[in-house]
Design an enzyme around this catalytic site. Structure first.
Site, PDB file in Angstrom:
ATOM      1  N   GLU A 135      -3.860 -10.113   2.881  1.00  0.00           N
ATOM      2  CA  GLU A 135      -4.827  -9.918   3.964  1.00  0.00           C
ATOM      3  C   GLU A 135      -5.924 -10.981   4.003  1.00  0.00           C
ATOM      4  O   GLU A 135      -6.327 -11.434   5.079  1.00  0.00           O
ATOM      5  CB  GLU A 135      -5.456  -8.520   3.864  1.00  0.00           C
ATOM      6  N   GLU A 187       0.826  -1.209   0.000  1.00  0.00           N
ATOM      7  CA  GLU A 187       0.000   0.000   0.000  1.00  0.00           C
ATOM      8  C   GLU A 187       0.862   1.263   0.000  1.00  0.00           C
ATOM      9  O   GLU A 187       0.486   2.275  -0.603  1.00  0.00           O
ATOM     10  CB  GLU A 187      -0.955  -0.040   1.193  1.00  0.00           C
TER      11      GLU A 187
END
Length: 254
Positions: free
Chosen positions: A128, A108
């Site tokens: 995730e 990210e």
């Protein structure tokens, strides 16, 4: 500045290095605030033109520090996102120099950068879902805007990492270099960008970043408003004058 983050200036380029190799450069509150402070310095400085974000010890970042999270820490900064750059990226260009893993929050951070240089053995992933979580720091939101949706969905839904070569084929990585050379290549790119008019570079980035959210007509309208101060700036006059006089321009950012 904390030892968890090493910030150095290379002429007009600011290098921001996450320095927690013993924790695979996991992101805690100290790192987050350090990165935010560094990009604030980048944007506020008249001398600095470009930033480079990297990690020490052969790893970019493995993402959020889960041990710190259990202690109640978070690398999110209110209103600014992960490390203060995913929701509000710096106005000036930011280049990611990736060695090793850029996973979860590490990826990210890569998505918050404008250009990505990666070592050949680097790996990129959003794992995730493997932990029944969502890449809510920008992965699920930004990855489909950065690469074709089918490839983004494959990464997001499988949680499996991809190689630097594959990330380059997707369009996530600009340049793939030999291991250990990512920072050097990022500095070459940064210095090339730094030679250009800083005001024009910043506004060009602003337009290019925003265009994915603009309609066709809105884009032309918004661009016209943003360009006007640039073409009437001292730097625009200096650029034309320097070209006519066959000399290097002397930019002021005004």
């Amino acid at each position: 500045m904390s030892e968890a983050l090493v910030v150095t200036q290379h002429d007009d380029v600011l290098v921001i290095a996450i320095n927690r190799p013993e924790a695979r450069n996991a992101l805690d509150a100290v790192v987050a605030h350090g990165v935010a402070e560094a990009v604030d310095e980048l944007d506020s400085s008249d001398e600095l033109r470009v930033g480079v974000l990297t990690g020490a010890g052969g790893t970019f970042s493995s993402g959020m520090d889960l041990k710190a999270f259990v202690r109640g820490e978070t690398p999110l900064i209110e209103g600014r996102g992960l490390c203060g750059i995913t929701v509000t990226p710096p106005r000036k260009p930011l280049i990611a120099a990736v060695e090793g893993f850029a996973l979860a929050g590490g990826l990210e951070l890569v998505l918050a950068c404008d250009i990505v240089v990666a070592a050949r053995s680097a790996m990129f992933g959003v794992p995730e879902v493997k932990r029944a979580l969502i890449a809510g720091g920008g992965g699920a939101l930004l990855l489909p805007k950065r690469i074709p949706a089918a490839f983004a969905l494959e990464m997001l839904l499988t949680g499996d990492p991809v190689t630097a070569e594959k990330a380059a084929a997707f369009g996530l990585v600009n340049r793939v270099v030999e291991d250990g050379a990512a920072l050097d290549e990022a500095l070459v790119l940064a210095r090339t960008i730094a030679l250009n008019g800083s005001l024009a570079v910043a506004v060009t980035k602003q337009i290019a970043r925003a265009t994915v959210d603009w309609s066709w007509q809105q884009g032309w309208t918004e661009q016209e408003q943003l360009i006007l101060p640039v073409i009437t700036s001292q730097d625009a006059t200096e650029g034309a004058t320097a070209f006519a006089e066959k000399r290097p321009p002397r930019w002021t950012g005004r």
